[in-house]
Scaffold this motif. Structure first.
Motif, PDB file in Angstrom:
ATOM      1  N   GLY A   1      46.008  32.915  26.874  1.00  0.00           N
ATOM      2  CA  GLY A   1      46.679  32.539  27.701  1.00  0.00           C
ATOM      3  C   GLY A   1      46.023  32.663  29.402  1.00  0.00           C
ATOM      4  O   GLY A   1      45.007  33.182  29.445  1.00  0.00           O
ATOM      5  N   THR A   2      46.769  32.227  30.162  1.00  0.00           N
ATOM      6  CA  THR A   2      46.532  32.128  31.792  1.00  0.00           C
ATOM      7  C   THR A   2      46.913  33.604  32.374  1.00  0.00           C
ATOM      8  O   THR A   2      47.613  34.197  31.812  1.00  0.00           O
ATOM      9  CB  THR A   2      47.489  30.973  32.663  1.00  0.00           C
ATOM     10  N   PRO A   3      46.063  34.009  33.158  1.00  0.00           N
ATOM     11  CA  PRO A   3      46.053  35.561  33.696  1.00  0.00           C
ATOM     12  C   PRO A   3      47.764  35.517  34.365  1.00  0.00           C
ATOM     13  O   PRO A   3      48.438  36.591  33.919  1.00  0.00           O
ATOM     14  CB  PRO A   3      45.191  35.434  35.091  1.00  0.00           C
ATOM     15  N   ILE A   4      48.304  34.662  34.917  1.00  0.00           N
ATOM     16  CA  ILE A   4      49.630  34.766  35.353  1.00  0.00           C
ATOM     17  C   ILE A   4      50.694  34.702  34.202  1.00  0.00           C
ATOM     18  O   ILE A   4      51.656  35.360  34.639  1.00  0.00           O
ATOM     19  CB  ILE A   4      50.001  33.589  36.253  1.00  0.00           C
ATOM     20  N   ALA A   5      50.439  34.273  33.086  1.00  0.00           N
ATOM     21  CA  ALA A   5      51.299  34.636  31.968  1.00  0.00           C
ATOM     22  C   ALA A   5      50.833  35.366  31.017  1.00  0.00           C
ATOM     23  O   ALA A   5      50.982  36.975  31.435  1.00  0.00           O
ATOM     24  CB  ALA A   5      51.473  33.159  31.374  1.00  0.00           C
ATOM     25  N   ALA A   6      50.018  35.281  29.750  1.00  0.00           N
ATOM     26  CA  ALA A   6      49.826  36.252  28.823  1.00  0.00           C
ATOM     27  C   ALA A   6      48.554  36.672  28.697  1.00  0.00           C
ATOM     28  O   ALA A   6      48.017  37.527  27.951  1.00  0.00           O
ATOM     29  CB  ALA A   6      50.417  35.761  27.303  1.00  0.00           C
ATOM     30  N   GLY A   7      47.651  36.113  29.748  1.00  0.00           N
ATOM     31  CA  GLY A   7      46.430  36.390  29.573  1.00  0.00           C
ATOM     32  C   GLY A   7      45.657  37.497  30.451  1.00  0.00           C
ATOM     33  O   GLY A   7      44.555  37.513  30.381  1.00  0.00           O
ATOM     34  N   TYR A   8      46.400  38.341  31.162  1.00  0.00           N
ATOM     35  CA  TYR A   8      45.952  39.322  31.968  1.00  0.00           C
ATOM     36  C   TYR A   8      45.768  40.407  31.214  1.00  0.00           C
ATOM     37  O   TYR A   8      46.306  41.657  31.247  1.00  0.00           O
ATOM     38  CB  TYR A   8      46.733  39.411  33.260  1.00  0.00           C
ATOM     39  N   ALA A   9      44.800  40.543  30.554  1.00  0.00           N
ATOM     40  CA  ALA A   9      44.168  41.968  29.735  1.00  0.00           C
ATOM     41  C   ALA A   9      44.156  43.111  30.759  1.00  0.00           C
ATOM     42  O   ALA A   9      43.682  42.772  31.984  1.00  0.00           O
ATOM     43  CB  ALA A   9      43.355  41.613  28.833  1.00  0.00           C
ATOM     44  N   ALA A  10      44.479  44.234  30.250  1.00  0.00           N
ATOM     45  CA  ALA A  10      44.115  45.524  30.914  1.00  0.00           C
ATOM     46  C   ALA A  10      42.555  45.489  31.332  1.00  0.00           C
ATOM     47  O   ALA A  10      42.394  46.246  32.482  1.00  0.00           O
ATOM     48  CB  ALA A  10      44.596  46.541  30.281  1.00  0.00           C
ATOM     49  N   ILE A  11      41.871  44.948  30.585  1.00  0.00           N
ATOM     50  CA  ILE A  11      40.347  45.431  30.829  1.00  0.00           C
ATOM     51  C   ILE A  11      40.020  44.245  31.711  1.00  0.00           C
ATOM     52  O   ILE A  11      39.035  44.475  32.411  1.00  0.00           O
ATOM     53  CB  ILE A  11      39.710  44.996  29.285  1.00  0.00           C
ATOM     54  N   LEU A  12      40.920  43.221  32.094  1.00  0.00           N
ATOM     55  CA  LEU A  12      40.220  42.469  33.304  1.00  0.00           C
ATOM     56  C   LEU A  12      40.669  43.162  34.562  1.00  0.00           C
ATOM     57  O   LEU A  12      40.005  43.079  35.463  1.00  0.00           O
ATOM     58  CB  LEU A  12      41.149  41.072  33.304  1.00  0.00           C
ATOM     59  N   ALA A  13      41.989  43.867  34.481  1.00  0.00           N
ATOM     60  CA  ALA A  13      42.247  44.468  35.730  1.00  0.00           C
ATOM     61  C   ALA A  13      41.318  45.541  36.041  1.00  0.00           C
ATOM     62  O   ALA A  13      40.919  45.874  37.290  1.00  0.00           O
ATOM     63  CB  ALA A  13      43.791  45.234  35.402  1.00  0.00           C
ATOM     64  N   GLU A  14      40.699  46.336  34.829  1.00  0.00           N
ATOM     65  CA  GLU A  14      39.875  47.221  35.025  1.00  0.00           C
ATOM     66  C   GLU A  14      38.382  46.766  35.607  1.00  0.00           C
ATOM     67  O   GLU A  14      37.719  47.367  36.743  1.00  0.00           O
ATOM     68  CB  GLU A  14      39.351  48.132  33.749  1.00  0.00           C
ATOM     69  N   LEU A  15      38.199  45.428  35.105  1.00  0.00           N
ATOM     70  CA  LEU A  15      37.211  44.824  35.765  1.00  0.00           C
ATOM     71  C   LEU A  15      37.033  44.577  37.164  1.00  0.00           C
ATOM     72  O   LEU A  15      36.068  44.449  37.872  1.00  0.00           O
ATOM     73  CB  LEU A  15      36.736  43.661  35.016  1.00  0.00           C
ATOM     74  N   GLU A  16      38.260  44.018  37.542  1.00  0.00           N
ATOM     75  CA  GLU A  16      38.225  43.671  38.911  1.00  0.00           C
ATOM     76  C   GLU A  16      38.266  44.803  39.828  1.00  0.00           C
ATOM     77  O   GLU A  16      37.556  44.805  40.795  1.00  0.00           O
ATOM     78  CB  GLU A  16      39.842  43.191  38.899  1.00  0.00           C
ATOM     79  N   SER A  17      38.886  45.996  39.405  1.00  0.00           N
ATOM     80  CA  SER A  17      38.833  47.123  40.302  1.00  0.00           C
ATOM     81  C   SER A  17      37.277  47.692  40.166  1.00  0.00           C
ATOM     82  O   SER A  17      36.594  48.155  41.319  1.00  0.00           O
ATOM     83  CB  SER A  17      39.406  48.478  39.527  1.00  0.00           C
ATOM     84  N   SER A  18      36.568  47.438  39.209  1.00  0.00           N
ATOM     85  CA  SER A  18      35.181  47.687  38.955  1.00  0.00           C
ATOM     86  C   SER A  18      34.053  46.912  40.240  1.00  0.00           C
ATOM     87  O   SER A  18      33.466  47.534  40.789  1.00  0.00           O
ATOM     88  CB  SER A  18      34.791  47.658  37.626  1.00  0.00           C
ATOM     89  N   ILE A  19      34.534  45.631  40.043  1.00  0.00           N
ATOM     90  CA  ILE A  19      33.668  44.781  41.042  1.00  0.00           C
ATOM     91  C   ILE A  19      34.050  45.085  42.480  1.00  0.00           C
ATOM     92  O   ILE A  19      33.332  45.139  43.563  1.00  0.00           O
ATOM     93  CB  ILE A  19      34.131  43.279  40.678  1.00  0.00           C
ATOM     94  N   ALA A  20      35.227  45.355  42.912  1.00  0.00           N
ATOM     95  CA  ALA A  20      35.782  45.686  44.063  1.00  0.00           C
ATOM     96  C   ALA A  20      35.146  46.831  44.525  1.00  0.00           C
ATOM     97  O   ALA A  20      34.640  46.877  45.691  1.00  0.00           O
ATOM     98  CB  ALA A  20      37.262  45.850  44.298  1.00  0.00           C
ATOM     99  N   GLY A  21      35.183  47.928  43.639  1.00  0.00           N
ATOM    100  CA  GLY A  21      34.312  49.140  44.030  1.00  0.00           C
ATOM    101  C   GLY A  21      32.764  48.813  44.295  1.00  0.00           C
ATOM    102  O   GLY A  21      32.409  49.452  45.081  1.00  0.00           O
ATOM    103  N   MET A  22      32.223  48.108  43.432  1.00  0.00           N
ATOM    104  CA  MET A  22      30.787  47.869  43.735  1.00  0.00           C
ATOM    105  C   MET A  22      30.454  47.072  44.864  1.00  0.00           C
ATOM    106  O   MET A  22      29.487  47.520  45.619  1.00  0.00           O
ATOM    107  CB  MET A  22      30.169  46.938  42.354  1.00  0.00           C
ATOM    108  N   THR A  23      31.491  46.186  45.244  1.00  0.00           N
ATOM    109  CA  THR A  23      31.034  45.369  46.475  1.00  0.00           C
ATOM    110  C   THR A  23      31.540  46.198  47.733  1.00  0.00           C
ATOM    111  O   THR A  23      31.187  45.789  48.926  1.00  0.00           O
ATOM    112  CB  THR A  23      31.568  44.063  46.339  1.00  0.00           C
ATOM    113  N   GLY A  24      32.453  47.041  47.627  1.00  0.00           N
ATOM    114  CA  GLY A  24      32.898  47.706  48.717  1.00  0.00           C
ATOM    115  C   GLY A  24      34.156  47.091  49.439  1.00  0.00           C
ATOM    116  O   GLY A  24      34.504  47.078  50.678  1.00  0.00           O
ATOM    117  N   LEU A  25      35.038  46.130  48.468  1.00  0.00           N
ATOM    118  CA  LEU A  25      35.881  45.204  49.077  1.00  0.00           C
ATOM    119  C   LEU A  25      37.347  45.923  48.390  1.00  0.00           C
ATOM    120  O   LEU A  25      37.345  46.556  47.612  1.00  0.00           O
ATOM    121  CB  LEU A  25      35.715  43.877  48.629  1.00  0.00           C
ATOM    122  N   GLN A  26      38.349  45.458  49.108  1.00  0.00           N
ATOM    123  CA  GLN A  26      39.712  45.963  48.774  1.00  0.00           C
ATOM    124  C   GLN A  26      40.114  45.520  47.268  1.00  0.00           C
ATOM    125  O   GLN A  26      40.747  46.411  46.684  1.00  0.00           O
ATOM    126  CB  GLN A  26      40.704  45.549  49.681  1.00  0.00           C
TER     127      GLN A  26
END
Lengths: 394, 84
Positions: free
Chosen positions: A78-103
């Protein structure tokens, strides 16, 4: 036009490869050991890929990918806006934001898709986008598709950029686009100065850090760390398929802006989300970089210094960028592909860039050794390059 | 002896190319000055701002040499000396 004529007009001109007796593109590769690839069952040293830290064969990453599949399956279909936003994707987004120092960050199926769809979400004919002359095709395609007024500036030339910004002040929104590391030659953008100009002229900086994340900065966190830029208020994009040794792309920045993109960026909304297997591997890659970059970075720079030294001794003219990329100035497409062939014959895979990827008569052969190989392999590579002395300079 | 228009066009091109080659009226933009399509946008943006004109894309496609730009501007966009 008849369909047969249409296809005739779309046929690829392969005469350059025919003249060189070698086609360096679309070689069918099989992964060998660390830093090694096989083509037609023959072993090659991989100086072509962007696996800067040698993570593509890392056992910890492979195990994390297998674990992600076991926990989340092959795809959320699925697309992220529908059924494709896996919890592990949200975890990855937080991880990259933390690595780069962005919000905040949002994950795309590829960086090409992130770059090419970003601009239609933020700019139109009322706006101006100043962009480095040598910026990646994905950025240029995206800017052109937005309908914004495009104002290229000379490569890494902040005086020329300032002239463009001064002339653009009557437009509604102004964006300034650059790459952090320009991968064909290894030059690094004066991004601190670009951010200063953006603040002065009310412009928003956009940087593609595809060849910077996991490569530059004291801890491998990319251009913002490398240039000591704090409180970055611009837009950040990067490929996750280079030093991070996986697939996908990211856009990061202010949390409110990332939330806007989640509902307004068609390249995100209408694409199947990145598979859990990739997200699992990327989480492991980032953890390794944050833990081990001092050692991995040291190996990368040591190998790069030895490679540059050997290439220089052998008489090749290098572009001389700051990044761990060795780019041989070759001139014509024929010379570029011919040198790639000579290296291929020595068991070394390289990446030739010819027009339209580079300006006319400015062909470049790129070698990235990174931390892919150990010192013994680096010595073997050096001996093979020495055998080519005098054969590559234009 | 070069005209004021020729000098202005050459100055604009010189300021918008990556390699600091000598620019002459007979210089071929692509082969002599290594101007790619994106570089051409830089040059024509600056020409538009310098002369206060808007050059049509269709006119740009036929440009090969520096002299072609001078001719295009003189015959189609700058009939009035006020633009110089």
């Amino acid at each position: 036009m008849k369909p047969s004529k249409v296809y005739e007009s779309l046929a690829m001109d392969m005469s350059l490869a025919d003249r060189a007796g070698f086609n360096p593109y679309y070689l069918k590769m099989v992964r060998g050991g660390r830093g090694e690839l096989k083509v037609d069952q023959k072993g090659f040293f991989d100086l072509a890929s962007n696996d800067y830290l040698g993570l593509a064969t890392n056992p910890r990453i492979k195990a994390a990918m297998i674990d992600a599949v076991n926990r989340s399956g092959s795809s959320f279909c699925g697309t992220p806006i529908a059924a494709g936003y896996a919890a592990i994707l949200a975890e990855l987004e937080s991880s990259i934001a933390g690595m780069t120092g962005l919000q905040a960050a949002v994950i795309f199926p590829s960086c090409y898709q992130a770059n090419s769809s970003l601009f239609c979400s933020i700019a139109d004919a009322n706006d101006v986008v100043a962009v480095d002359h040598f910026a990646h095709a994905s950025l240029i395609q995206g800017i052109r598709a937005s309908g914004a007024r495009i104002k290229p500036f000379l490569h890494n030339d902040t005086h020329h950029l300032e002239k463009q910004l001064a002339a653009a002040q009557s437009h509604r929104r102004i964006f300034v686009v650059t790459e952090s590391v320009f991968s064909t030659e290894g030059s690094i953008a004066p991004f601190d100065e670009i951010c200063r100009l953006c603040a002065q002229y009310n412009a928003i900086p956009i940087v593609d850090d595809s060849h910077g994340i996991g490569v530059i900065g004291k801890n491998g966190r990319g251009i913002l760390e490398y240039k000591n830029i704090r409180g970055y208020d611009g837009i950040y994009t990067a490929s996750l398929g280079k030093a991070l040794a996986n697939a996908g792309g990211v856009i990061a920045g202010r949390a409110d802006f990332i939330e806007y993109l989640r509902y307004n960026c068609s390249g995100l909304i209408y694409s199947t989300a990145l598979a859990p297997v990739n997200a699992g591997g990327l989480l492991a890659s980032i953890a390794i970089i944050l833990d081990e970059f001092p050692a991995l970075g040291k190996q990368m720079w040591s190998n790069h210094a030895a490679l540059v030294s050997q290439l220089t001794k052998a008489g090749f003219i290098l572009k001389g960028g700051e990044a761990p990329i060795a780019s041989i100035a070759c001139g014509s497409p024929e010379r570029t592909v011919t040198l790639a062939k000579r290296l291929f014959e020595q068991g070394i895979l390289s990446t030739p860039f010819i027009p339209p990827s580079v300006p006319p008569e400015q062909g470049v052969l790129r070698l990235i050794i990174g931390a892919k190989v150990d010192e013994a392999a680096a010595d073997t590579i050096a001996r093979r390059i020495a055998a080519l002395a005098g054969s590559g300079a234009p | 002896m070069s005209t004021e228009l020729e000098e202005k066009v050459i100055d604009v091109i010189r300021a918008n190319i990556e390699n600091k080659y000598e620019v002459h009226l007979h210089s071929d933009l692509r082969t002599d000055l290594e101007v790619d399509s994106f570089g051409a946008i830089m040059i024509f943006n600056d020409l538009e701002e310098t002369f206060g004109i808007e050059i049509k894309d269709a006119d740009i496609k036929s440009i090969v040499k520096v002299a072609d730009i001078v001719h295009l501007l003189a015959t189609k966009y700058l009939q009035s000396a006020d633009n110089l």
